[in-house]
Design a protein around this motif. Sequence first.
Motif, PDB file in Angstrom:
ATOM      1  N   GLU A   1     -14.927   2.024  -7.334  1.00  0.00           N
ATOM      2  CA  GLU A   1     -14.357   1.458  -6.115  1.00  0.00           C
ATOM      3  C   GLU A   1     -12.977   0.881  -6.374  1.00  0.00           C
ATOM      4  O   GLU A   1     -12.081   0.960  -5.532  1.00  0.00           O
ATOM      5  CB  GLU A   1     -15.301   0.392  -5.553  1.00  0.00           C
ATOM      6  N   ASN A   2     -12.794   0.281  -7.547  1.00  0.00           N
ATOM      7  CA  ASN A   2     -11.477  -0.242  -7.900  1.00  0.00           C
ATOM      8  C   ASN A   2     -10.470   0.901  -8.043  1.00  0.00           C
ATOM      9  O   ASN A   2      -9.337   0.813  -7.563  1.00  0.00           O
ATOM     10  CB  ASN A   2     -11.571  -1.025  -9.205  1.00  0.00           C
ATOM     11  N   GLU A   3     -10.896   1.997  -8.666  1.00  0.00           N
ATOM     12  CA  GLU A   3     -10.018   3.162  -8.804  1.00  0.00           C
ATOM     13  C   GLU A   3      -9.667   3.738  -7.441  1.00  0.00           C
ATOM     14  O   GLU A   3      -8.527   4.164  -7.198  1.00  0.00           O
ATOM     15  CB  GLU A   3     -10.715   4.220  -9.670  1.00  0.00           C
ATOM     16  N   PHE A   4     -10.639   3.739  -6.548  1.00  0.00           N
ATOM     17  CA  PHE A   4     -10.422   4.256  -5.194  1.00  0.00           C
ATOM     18  C   PHE A   4      -9.342   3.436  -4.469  1.00  0.00           C
ATOM     19  O   PHE A   4      -8.423   3.988  -3.855  1.00  0.00           O
ATOM     20  CB  PHE A   4     -11.745   4.207  -4.431  1.00  0.00           C
ATOM     21  N   ILE A   5      -9.415   2.115  -4.556  1.00  0.00           N
ATOM     22  CA  ILE A   5      -8.430   1.260  -3.876  1.00  0.00           C
ATOM     23  C   ILE A   5      -7.052   1.424  -4.517  1.00  0.00           C
ATOM     24  O   ILE A   5      -6.029   1.500  -3.824  1.00  0.00           O
ATOM     25  CB  ILE A   5      -8.873  -0.216  -3.920  1.00  0.00           C
ATOM     26  N   LEU A   6      -7.008   1.497  -5.855  1.00  0.00           N
ATOM     27  CA  LEU A   6      -5.725   1.664  -6.545  1.00  0.00           C
ATOM     28  C   LEU A   6      -5.063   2.984  -6.172  1.00  0.00           C
ATOM     29  O   LEU A   6      -3.845   3.037  -5.937  1.00  0.00           O
ATOM     30  CB  LEU A   6      -5.932   1.588  -8.058  1.00  0.00           C
ATOM     31  N   ASN A   7      -5.859   4.066  -6.110  1.00  0.00           N
ATOM     32  CA  ASN A   7      -5.287   5.358  -5.739  1.00  0.00           C
ATOM     33  C   ASN A   7      -4.724   5.335  -4.325  1.00  0.00           C
ATOM     34  O   ASN A   7      -3.664   5.907  -4.055  1.00  0.00           O
ATOM     35  CB  ASN A   7      -6.343   6.454  -5.865  1.00  0.00           C
ATOM     36  N   ASN A   8      -5.436   4.689  -3.417  1.00  0.00           N
ATOM     37  CA  ASN A   8      -4.917   4.561  -2.053  1.00  0.00           C
ATOM     38  C   ASN A   8      -3.592   3.813  -2.031  1.00  0.00           C
ATOM     39  O   ASN A   8      -2.665   4.170  -1.298  1.00  0.00           O
ATOM     40  CB  ASN A   8      -5.938   3.834  -1.173  1.00  0.00           C
ATOM     41  N   MET A   9      -3.508   2.759  -2.832  1.00  0.00           N
ATOM     42  CA  MET A   9      -2.273   1.994  -2.901  1.00  0.00           C
ATOM     43  C   MET A   9      -1.131   2.845  -3.451  1.00  0.00           C
ATOM     44  O   MET A   9      -0.010   2.823  -2.936  1.00  0.00           O
ATOM     45  CB  MET A   9      -2.480   0.759  -3.768  1.00  0.00           C
ATOM     46  N   HIS A  10      -1.417   3.636  -4.494  1.00  0.00           N
ATOM     47  CA  HIS A  10      -0.381   4.492  -5.069  1.00  0.00           C
ATOM     48  C   HIS A  10       0.083   5.548  -4.071  1.00  0.00           C
ATOM     49  O   HIS A  10       1.282   5.825  -3.967  1.00  0.00           O
ATOM     50  CB  HIS A  10      -0.911   5.169  -6.327  1.00  0.00           C
ATOM     51  N   LEU A  11      -0.848   6.126  -3.340  1.00  0.00           N
ATOM     52  CA  LEU A  11      -0.462   7.119  -2.339  1.00  0.00           C
ATOM     53  C   LEU A  11       0.422   6.519  -1.258  1.00  0.00           C
ATOM     54  O   LEU A  11       1.386   7.141  -0.806  1.00  0.00           O
ATOM     55  CB  LEU A  11      -1.718   7.733  -1.708  1.00  0.00           C
ATOM     56  N   LEU A  12       0.105   5.293  -0.860  1.00  0.00           N
ATOM     57  CA  LEU A  12       0.925   4.618   0.150  1.00  0.00           C
ATOM     58  C   LEU A  12       2.337   4.364  -0.383  1.00  0.00           C
ATOM     59  O   LEU A  12       3.326   4.543   0.339  1.00  0.00           O
ATOM     60  CB  LEU A  12       0.262   3.307   0.552  1.00  0.00           C
ATOM     61  N   GLN A  13       2.435   3.996  -1.661  1.00  0.00           N
ATOM     62  CA  GLN A  13       3.750   3.762  -2.249  1.00  0.00           C
ATOM     63  C   GLN A  13       4.560   5.043  -2.336  1.00  0.00           C
ATOM     64  O   GLN A  13       5.768   5.050  -2.070  1.00  0.00           O
ATOM     65  CB  GLN A  13       3.581   3.135  -3.632  1.00  0.00           C
ATOM     66  N   ILE A  14       3.896   6.143  -2.698  1.00  0.00           N
ATOM     67  CA  ILE A  14       4.600   7.432  -2.768  1.00  0.00           C
ATOM     68  C   ILE A  14       5.092   7.839  -1.384  1.00  0.00           C
ATOM     69  O   ILE A  14       6.228   8.283  -1.212  1.00  0.00           O
ATOM     70  CB  ILE A  14       3.676   8.511  -3.357  1.00  0.00           C
ATOM     71  N   GLN A  15       4.234   7.682  -0.380  1.00  0.00           N
ATOM     72  CA  GLN A  15       4.626   8.040   0.982  1.00  0.00           C
ATOM     73  C   GLN A  15       5.811   7.203   1.440  1.00  0.00           C
ATOM     74  O   GLN A  15       6.734   7.708   2.079  1.00  0.00           O
ATOM     75  CB  GLN A  15       3.438   7.852   1.930  1.00  0.00           C
TER      76      GLN A  15
END
Length: 972
Positions: free
Chosen positions: A722-736
């Motif tokens: 779940e922590n990895e899931f939230i971190l990946n979402n955050m990274h995708l938002l930063q890339i976007q």
Amino acid sequence: MKVRSVKLREAHKASSSSNGRGGGSFCSVVWDQQAHHLVTASASDPSISIHDPLLPSSAPRILRHHRDGVTAIAISPNSTCLASGSIDHSVKLYKFPGGEFETNITRFTLPIRALAFNRSGSMLAAAGDDEGIKLINTIDGSIARVLKGHKGPVTGLAFDPKSEYLASVDSTGTVIFWELQSGVALHTLKGVAPDIGLDLSIMNVISWSPDGETLAVPGLRNDVVMYDRDTAEKLFTLRGDHIQPICFLSWSPNGKYLATSGLDRQVLIWDVDRKQDIDRQKFDDKICCMAWKPIGNALAIIDVMGKYGMWESVVPSSMKSPTEDIPNLNSKNSNGLLFFDEEEEDLSASGSLSDLGEGSHGESEPPSRKRLRKQSAYEENFEENGNDEWSLRPKVESRKKANRVEKESLNNRNEGLRSITSARPKMQESFQPGATPVQPGKRSFLCYNMVGSITTIEHDGYSHIEIDFHDTGSGPRVPSMTDHFGFTMAALNENGSIFANPCKGEKSMSTLMYRPFSTWANNSEWSMRLEGEEVKAVALGTAWVAAITSFNFLRIFSESGLQRHILSLNGPVVTASGFKDELAIVTHACDCLPSNDQMLEFTVFNISTGTQSLKGHLPLTPGSHLAWFGFSEEGQLSSYDSKGVLRVYTSQYGGSWLPLFSASKEKSDENYWVVGLNASKLFCIVCKKPDLFPQVMPKPVLSLLNLSFPVASSDLGAEALENEFILNNMHLLQIQKRMEEMAGAGLDTTSLDDEAFNTEAAQDRCILRLIASCCNGDKLVRAIELVKLLSLEKSVKGAIKLVTALKLPNLAERFNSVLEERLLNEAKTMKQTTLPSTSGDAPVMANVAVGKTLVTSETIKTSETVISSSSPKLTAPLFTKKAKSQEGAKGGIKKTEQKQTTLLDDIDKEKKVDEVKNAGEASKIGEMSQIQTDRPSNSFTKSSNKQEVKKVGENQLQSHRPSNPFLKSSVK
């Protein structure tokens, strides 16, 4: 009057002549902490005697270093240091108990009358006929501050046990409460103690109760008056059979009893709770000094003729022992002085400490860690409930309350305002990120960040500064320099360094100096001097330098030294940091809350455009203060508080701070001194508790810690996923966000395609593992929610295969429904984006959101644009793929996960095959128009019947990436 006698023996020769009105001389007696030694001194004798209480008949050890009588002695709380003051105007330090002379730590112009150590022994207060009180650092002998306010010789000094206040009394009877942090006289009580005039055989003295709540002062009616520590209000008095003024008083170790001696030659023992004397004794001469034995039931006394003795069994055996239930002040307190703020060790009831060197630890701790003081009558209920653990005298508290209620009834508003002001928690002092406290004789960091470090070491009257880069290959070689200004803060980047110092000299000048690392011109350094205005924080960026001052001015300079802008900030600065064109500043929004929480706000300026891009409240963990502030390597604004919580600013939810690290999840015996961070790691230096900052030598080792959200304990037991899931979402938002910024600036965004696709693929792998956990834990509704978040068509098919292998046909059917619905929505979206040709030719499909296009099988076929090898590359990877979770599924789930991984690997392979294939086809087709998108550009599609693709011209079509598209569908 009980007929009891205490046998006195001569320790010092009496003065041959009378001083003032009374005969004899003032003599002193003190115990060491373990009651192994008793030290005596006399104003008529230049020597100091160290006695062995177990062998009173044996000769004492004699210390002869003063040239005149010794008027004051004090032993540090850890019993390793002895201080003495004399009529010869000097204050000397000795090793204890050996008595080896250490140093003349300071000198006055007139005789010394009083000495006192603070609770840790790192600071010594000295005063005398000069009327000024010197606060001396015992580590290096420097004078930290001089307190001036008395109009007569200072005869008594006492640090409060909680290291927030210093109390002093002079020969005219004036008592002053000093706040150590600011050096301000909080309360001045004039004429509350007797005026001793010219009688030098006695001294006006004061003494704090062991719990630090009450100050005992000799009164004007042959009594003792008790005053409140925070408000200086009179609480109660002890009045008995003294028929002349009291000349000395001493608390028992537990604070239950008080010994008083008077000019009537009597010594009375008081039960403070009952406010009555329980024993007394008459002597032949005035008792000028007393000291309770730290261990046992005894009182050491000495008279004005230099005779000392031991009063055994002072307290009747039927009553509580004077050493029983000693207050335990093991809460962490600052000693209140900016130069010596310290993180104190937990002390035992006996108050033992490590060596004096501990006083330097934790100097970076701001005064906001100070104990929450009582809030006068407005918070009486809190005071009674919250301070019960310190209250040894309930009757005192009730008396205090009655006294305050009476004052309210008189509507004494000025007094009430003064009480509130003195009780207000202190706001955090300013600090420079990456700097450590100056340690005399040792190197300290003026700056330590992700670029390099700036160190300084003080020599005779000047300092030696060195600049080092972590990457010695890329950073320039910067020669060391000699610092004659005494710089205490600095900032560093690839282009240069900025230095500043506090106000110094008669004109109270603060100096700001910039030193570039490479320039075409000689003498490119520059400096600015601010008269009466002190630099509090500095920052560097791209071609700009900033300094924030005590006037709440933000001064912005160009790299060449041109003064560009001067702005006024809303409040006192706490810290500042720079990154490229952005300057971030933290200031106080208002006073601290009653809970001692700091109220801070942050502001981000864009220096190149002259705009304010962000502003808001800076969140902190309750009861903490800001410990580090800066930018990540990607430019994300970040903060770290004293409770060990790292937060990163995000534009989500209108601008919020994400907690990405908590020291409480790490080892309990470590503190983390933050240096910087990137997208996945925290760069810090690990310090073993109680150290809060690293030493320069040996060179500290940089540690990398994983960032992780403080997720709650999951019912699936899959917190890591779940922590990895939230971190990946955050990274995708930063890339976007970066894609949008690049597109808005007219830049090509294809360089971020691989990074975005790899992050999405990693997120799909994480989601598939979460789906497996949900199936295992019978959380099928959550599994359906997760499958809707998958980006790749292949991943959805992999999820269907997974639940089929787990023999969950109902869930597989629902997954199929989700897939069909997504395909239908995709087809509708594709139809809406079909652009009719101006010449009536075949329609051209523009895929504007994804790297691959889902196309109908009848007419069109996808081809993905090959990313040019000349496209710009990042200097360093912004994101790293997450490692596989340690929580692997068991049995058949492991097999399904292997299948998932194989499926996702196939996606990558198909992508490469398509790229090669399309490259060959594109070379035959000739010139084709491009569609610029937020994701990598795609070629126009070809007809499945091999029809020629018409040239559309050189117009480019732009579109925005959907917030949650169905991404990367494979072409069969």
